[in-house]
Motif scaffolding. Structure first.
Motif, PDB file in Angstrom:
ATOM      1  N   GLY A  34      20.269  -0.238   2.040  1.00 43.23           N
ATOM      2  CA  GLY A  34      20.729   1.071   1.570  1.00 43.23           C
ATOM      3  C   GLY A  34      19.792   1.618   0.503  1.00 43.23           C
ATOM      4  O   GLY A  34      18.854   0.933   0.077  1.00 43.23           O
ATOM      5  N   GLU A  35      20.032   2.850   0.081  1.00 43.31           N
ATOM      6  CA  GLU A  35      19.199   3.510  -0.934  1.00 43.31           C
ATOM      7  C   GLU A  35      20.082   3.908  -2.125  1.00 43.31           C
ATOM      8  O   GLU A  35      21.047   4.648  -1.935  1.00 43.31           O
ATOM      9  N   THR A  36      19.743   3.443  -3.309  1.00 42.85           N
ATOM     10  CA  THR A  36      20.581   3.691  -4.493  1.00 42.85           C
ATOM     11  C   THR A  36      21.011   5.152  -4.564  1.00 42.85           C
ATOM     12  O   THR A  36      22.189   5.467  -4.689  1.00 42.85           O
ATOM     13  N   HIS A  59      10.706  -0.290  -3.589  1.00 43.55           N
ATOM     14  CA  HIS A  59      10.394   1.016  -4.172  1.00 43.55           C
ATOM     15  C   HIS A  59       9.238   1.652  -3.427  1.00 43.55           C
ATOM     16  O   HIS A  59       8.311   0.944  -3.030  1.00 43.55           O
ATOM     17  N   SER A  60       9.267   2.981  -3.331  1.00 45.32           N
ATOM     18  CA  SER A  60       8.047   3.722  -3.114  1.00 45.32           C
ATOM     19  C   SER A  60       7.561   4.039  -4.525  1.00 45.32           C
ATOM     20  O   SER A  60       8.150   4.860  -5.220  1.00 45.32           O
ATOM     21  N   THR A  61       6.479   3.371  -4.958  1.00 48.03           N
ATOM     22  CA  THR A  61       5.977   3.627  -6.317  1.00 48.03           C
ATOM     23  C   THR A  61       5.257   4.976  -6.389  1.00 48.03           C
ATOM     24  O   THR A  61       4.908   5.442  -7.470  1.00 48.03           O
ATOM     25  N   THR A  62       5.058   5.577  -5.200  1.00 54.08           N
ATOM     26  CA  THR A  62       4.447   6.905  -5.086  1.00 54.08           C
ATOM     27  C   THR A  62       5.232   7.957  -5.878  1.00 54.08           C
ATOM     28  O   THR A  62       4.669   8.969  -6.285  1.00 54.08           O
ATOM     29  N   LYS A  63       6.523   7.716  -6.079  1.00 54.74           N
ATOM     30  CA  LYS A  63       7.400   8.723  -6.668  1.00 54.74           C
ATOM     31  C   LYS A  63       7.391   8.599  -8.196  1.00 54.74           C
ATOM     32  O   LYS A  63       6.331   8.679  -8.786  1.00 54.74           O
ATOM     33  N   TYR A  64       8.545   8.373  -8.830  1.00 53.58           N
ATOM     34  CA  TYR A  64       8.575   8.420 -10.302  1.00 53.58           C
ATOM     35  C   TYR A  64       7.690   7.378 -10.977  1.00 53.58           C
ATOM     36  O   TYR A  64       7.190   7.608 -12.068  1.00 53.58           O
ATOM     37  N   ALA A 102      20.052   8.504  -2.378  1.00 49.91           N
ATOM     38  CA  ALA A 102      19.322   8.755  -1.132  1.00 49.91           C
ATOM     39  C   ALA A 102      18.463  10.009  -1.193  1.00 49.91           C
ATOM     40  O   ALA A 102      18.863  11.039  -1.732  1.00 49.91           O
ATOM     41  N   ASN A 103      17.279   9.901  -0.597  1.00 48.87           N
ATOM     42  CA  ASN A 103      16.334  10.996  -0.448  1.00 48.87           C
ATOM     43  C   ASN A 103      16.460  11.535   0.974  1.00 48.87           C
ATOM     44  O   ASN A 103      16.191  10.807   1.911  1.00 48.87           O
ATOM     45  N   PRO A 104      16.853  12.789   1.229  1.00 50.40           N
ATOM     46  CA  PRO A 104      17.144  13.857   0.267  1.00 50.40           C
ATOM     47  C   PRO A 104      18.643  14.113   0.085  1.00 50.40           C
ATOM     48  O   PRO A 104      19.003  15.048  -0.619  1.00 50.40           O
ATOM     49  N   GLY A 149      -0.440   6.607  -3.683  1.00 51.95           N
ATOM     50  CA  GLY A 149       0.677   6.015  -2.948  1.00 51.95           C
ATOM     51  C   GLY A 149       0.785   4.524  -3.208  1.00 51.95           C
ATOM     52  O   GLY A 149      -0.213   3.863  -3.506  1.00 51.95           O
ATOM     53  N   GLY A 150       2.009   4.013  -3.097  1.00 51.46           N
ATOM     54  CA  GLY A 150       2.202   2.574  -3.264  1.00 51.46           C
ATOM     55  C   GLY A 150       3.643   2.182  -3.041  1.00 51.46           C
ATOM     56  O   GLY A 150       4.529   3.040  -2.930  1.00 51.46           O
ATOM     57  N   GLY A 151       3.877   0.888  -2.953  1.00 50.62           N
ATOM     58  CA  GLY A 151       5.239   0.388  -2.795  1.00 50.62           C
ATOM     59  C   GLY A 151       5.342  -0.994  -3.395  1.00 50.62           C
ATOM     60  O   GLY A 151       4.323  -1.616  -3.730  1.00 50.62           O
ATOM     61  N   SER A 209       0.811  -1.215   0.000  1.00 49.03           N
ATOM     62  CA  SER A 209       0.000   0.000   0.000  1.00 49.03           C
ATOM     63  C   SER A 209       0.849   1.272   0.000  1.00 49.03           C
ATOM     64  O   SER A 209       0.343   2.352  -0.280  1.00 49.03           O
ATOM     65  N   SER A 210       2.140   1.188   0.327  1.00 47.51           N
ATOM     66  CA  SER A 210       3.014   2.362   0.342  1.00 47.51           C
ATOM     67  C   SER A 210       4.466   1.900   0.334  1.00 47.51           C
ATOM     68  O   SER A 210       4.750   0.705   0.565  1.00 47.51           O
ATOM     69  N   GLY A 211       5.359   2.843   0.110  1.00 48.56           N
ATOM     70  CA  GLY A 211       6.779   2.536   0.196  1.00 48.56           C
ATOM     71  C   GLY A 211       7.172   2.142   1.610  1.00 48.56           C
ATOM     72  O   GLY A 211       8.021   1.270   1.816  1.00 48.56           O
ATOM     73  N   GLN A 212       6.556   2.787   2.594  1.00 47.05           N
ATOM     74  CA  GLN A 212       6.830   2.445   3.993  1.00 47.05           C
ATOM     75  C   GLN A 212       6.494   0.980   4.256  1.00 47.05           C
ATOM     76  O   GLN A 212       7.265   0.263   4.898  1.00 47.05           O
ATOM     77  N   ALA A 213       5.326   0.545   3.756  1.00 50.27           N
ATOM     78  CA  ALA A 213       4.905  -0.850   3.956  1.00 50.27           C
ATOM     79  C   ALA A 213       5.888  -1.799   3.275  1.00 50.27           C
ATOM     80  O   ALA A 213       6.246  -2.847   3.831  1.00 50.27           O
ATOM     81  N   ALA A 214       6.353  -1.428   2.077  1.00 46.36           N
ATOM     82  CA  ALA A 214       7.287  -2.293   1.340  1.00 46.36           C
ATOM     83  C   ALA A 214       8.589  -2.458   2.125  1.00 46.36           C
ATOM     84  O   ALA A 214       9.083  -3.579   2.297  1.00 46.36           O
ATOM     85  N   ASN A 215       9.151  -1.353   2.630  1.00 48.93           N
ATOM     86  CA  ASN A 215      10.407  -1.461   3.371  1.00 48.93           C
ATOM     87  C   ASN A 215      10.220  -2.220   4.684  1.00 48.93           C
ATOM     88  O   ASN A 215      11.080  -3.002   5.082  1.00 48.93           O
ATOM     89  N   MET A 216       9.077  -1.990   5.335  1.00 47.41           N
ATOM     90  CA  MET A 216       8.816  -2.702   6.595  1.00 47.41           C
ATOM     91  C   MET A 216       8.764  -4.215   6.346  1.00 47.41           C
ATOM     92  O   MET A 216       9.435  -4.989   7.017  1.00 47.41           O
TER      93      MET A 216
HETATM   94  C1  PLP Z   1       8.946   8.355  -0.220  1.00 49.51           C
HETATM   95  C2  PLP Z   1       9.935   7.313   0.022  1.00 49.51           C
HETATM   96  C3  PLP Z   1       9.643   6.184   0.809  1.00 49.51           C
HETATM   97  C4  PLP Z   1       8.297   6.012   1.482  1.00 49.51           C
HETATM   98  O1  PLP Z   1       7.316   5.823   0.522  1.00 49.51           O
HETATM   99  P1  PLP Z   1       5.756   6.164   0.742  1.00 49.51           P
HETATM  100  O2  PLP Z   1       5.148   5.669  -0.517  1.00 49.51           O
HETATM  101  O3  PLP Z   1       5.627   7.627   0.982  1.00 49.51           O
HETATM  102  O4  PLP Z   1       5.313   5.371   1.928  1.00 49.51           O
HETATM  103  C5  PLP Z   1      10.619   5.223   0.974  1.00 49.51           C
HETATM  104  N1  PLP Z   1      11.834   5.356   0.401  1.00 49.51           N
HETATM  105  C6  PLP Z   1      12.156   6.425  -0.356  1.00 49.51           C
HETATM  106  C7  PLP Z   1      13.506   6.523  -0.958  1.00 49.51           C
HETATM  107  C8  PLP Z   1      11.233   7.445  -0.570  1.00 49.51           C
HETATM  108  O5  PLP Z   1      11.563   8.506  -1.314  1.00 49.51           O
END
Ligand code: PLP
Length: 430
Positions: A155-157, A206-211, A159-161, A219-221, A85-92
């Motif tokens: 890690g994050e390919t 991935h947070s699919t919410t982004k690109y 990093a945000n931000p 929102g999605g992941g 349902s979100s990127g947060q859920a995917a990482n968790m």
């Molecule tokens: C935004 C973001 C997340 C979290 O994603 P949501 O879809 O907002 O829950 C995780 N990782 C990175 C790198 C992000 O930019």
């Protein structure tokens, strides 16, 4: 139609992978708006509980989501994927699939703030310890951070931000020498700019919410499994190998082979946490994915032009964008994302917090939003928004300058983007 070829190029996969219409089928992925599915026999459903080959309940699987999962798996070069349902859920779920209470994992500290909270606060409450290492740590330093109970590296390919570039091969080497997988959040690059599996990463999130969505719609992941990590040989993951009593005594490695990780995530964690993506959301995500390979190079091109322009501006103290030759992460970026570094730039305006806020309020085209990686140019001021609970001293410790602005360059004409920045600098200077 024939199924999209495995060796098709990324542009082609964005349009064709994951869904192959048969004679008379709809051209576009159908939205299967149903929580459940009908079967003629009780035995059929019983068999599906043993071997989930077809959707039976949308928390486990849904045909619309399935098509999008297959598309993203194809883009990353993985064997399977699971939308969340979100990127947060995917990482968790990606971490919980390998770590239980009493375990630890290693993460670099230069990652998304939401992941920092998840790892440092919430997973700690679950009894899982995050061991932080510096992104520039040597292989020896990373190896020294390992404990007996350490189950993965994260890690994050890009990093945000902070826009640091993660040295995937370096961290994969240490992870594999210690018989654990490497998990990489590839949100900012998307598989168009970087495919971490090609460098030894085992699991991508991935947070699919982004690109991927790209249009600030939904929102999605997603979690993608490379299928390459040998869970049984590692010896550190008995719950992949031994019978799962909560799932008919199945052994994930024996029953599902290279799909063990992603099926375990679905049948244990999605079953119990339920943070799944709705079919309609997956349909909207797919619309974004169809043009992803066309959009990404243009974000990169616009951002590089803007980043160069910012370096020449007398009101700018510093610019972080790995696409710039002067950036400390430029060499790593050339290795891992040679086609471009996404549309996100961080820069520090001279004059600190007040000037940054004045500048942001003076923008006319760029939107002031809590978002990034949108199709439209947008800005965010970490010191007064996402990181406002921190004092100026704490901000410095977190690597965030009070005058730092995160600029997500969109797909408007780059001259219009620069003209907007210029008029905002002029107003701020006055
Ligand atoms: C935004 C973001 C997340 C979290 O994603 P949501 O879809 O907002 O829950 C995780 N990782 C990175 C790198 C992000 O930019």
């Amino acid at each position: 139609m024939k199924e999209c070829k495995k060796d098709a190029k990324l542009e082609t996969k964005c349009l064709h992978a994951g869904y192959t219409p048969k004679n008379g089928d709809p051209r576009q992925i159908p939205i299967v708006q149903s929580t459940t599915y009908c079967f003629d026999s009780t035995q059929h459903i019983a068999d599906l509980f043993d071997m989930p080959t077809e959707p039976m309940y949308s928390r486990f699987a849904n045909p619309t989501c399935d098509a999008v999962e297959k598309k993203i798996a194809a883009l990353e070069g993985g064997v399977g994927a699971m939308l969340c349902s979100s990127g947060q859920a995917a990482n968790m779920l990606a971490i919980l699939n390998v770590c239980s209470a009493g375990d630890s994992f290693i993460s670099v500290s230069s990652i998304y703030g939401g992941s920092v909270n998840l790892f440092a606060v919430t997973l700690k409450r679950f009894g899982i310890e995050c061991i932080w290492v510096d992104i520039n740590a040597t292989e020896d330093e990373i190896a020294a951070a390992f404990k007996q109970n350490t189950k993965c590296i994260f890690g994050e390919t890009l990093a945000n931000p902070a826009l640091t570039v993660f040295d995937i091969e370096k961290f994969a080497n240490v992870a594999h020498a210690n018989h654990v997988p490497l998990i990489v959040d590839n949100t900012f690059c998307t598989p168009i700019l970087c495919r971490p599996f090609e460098f030894g990463c085992d699991i991508v999130t991935h947070s699919t919410t982004k690109y991927m969505d790209g249009h600030a719609i939904q929102g999605g992941g997603i979690i993608v499994d490379s299928g390459k990590f040998n869970w049984a040989a590692s010896g550190k993951f008995p719950d992949f190998v031994q019978p799962d009593e909560s799932y008919h005594g199945i052994s994930y490695t024996e029953s599902f082979g290279e799909m063990a990780y992603i099926i375990k995530a679905r049948m244990q964690l999605m079953r119990d946490f339920g943070c799944y993506m709705a079919a309609h959301s997956a349909f909207l995500l797919n619309m974004g994915l169809e043009t992803l390979a066309v959009r990404m190079p243009q974000y990169c091109k616009n951002a590089l032009t803007v980043a160069k322009w910012l370096t020449e501006n007398d009101m700018v103290e510093s610019v972080s964008y790995p696409g710039l030759e002067s950036d400390p992460y430029h060499d790593l970026a050339m290795k891992y994302m040679p086609d471009g570094c996404s549309g996100v730039i961080s820069f520090v305006i001279k004059g600190g917090r007040e000037t940054a806020m004045h500048f942001m309020d003076s923008l006319e085209l760029a939107s002031n939003v809590v978002h990034v990686a949108d199709i439209r140019t947008c800005v965010l001021h970490p010191a007064s928004e996402t990181h406002r609970q921190l004092t100026d001293e704490q901000l410095v410790a977190a690597g965030i300058n009070a005058g730092m602005i995160r600029l997500s360059v969109g797909l408007e004409n780059v001259n219009d983007i620069i003209a907007d920045l210029k008029q905002a600098f002029d107003k701020t200077r006055a």
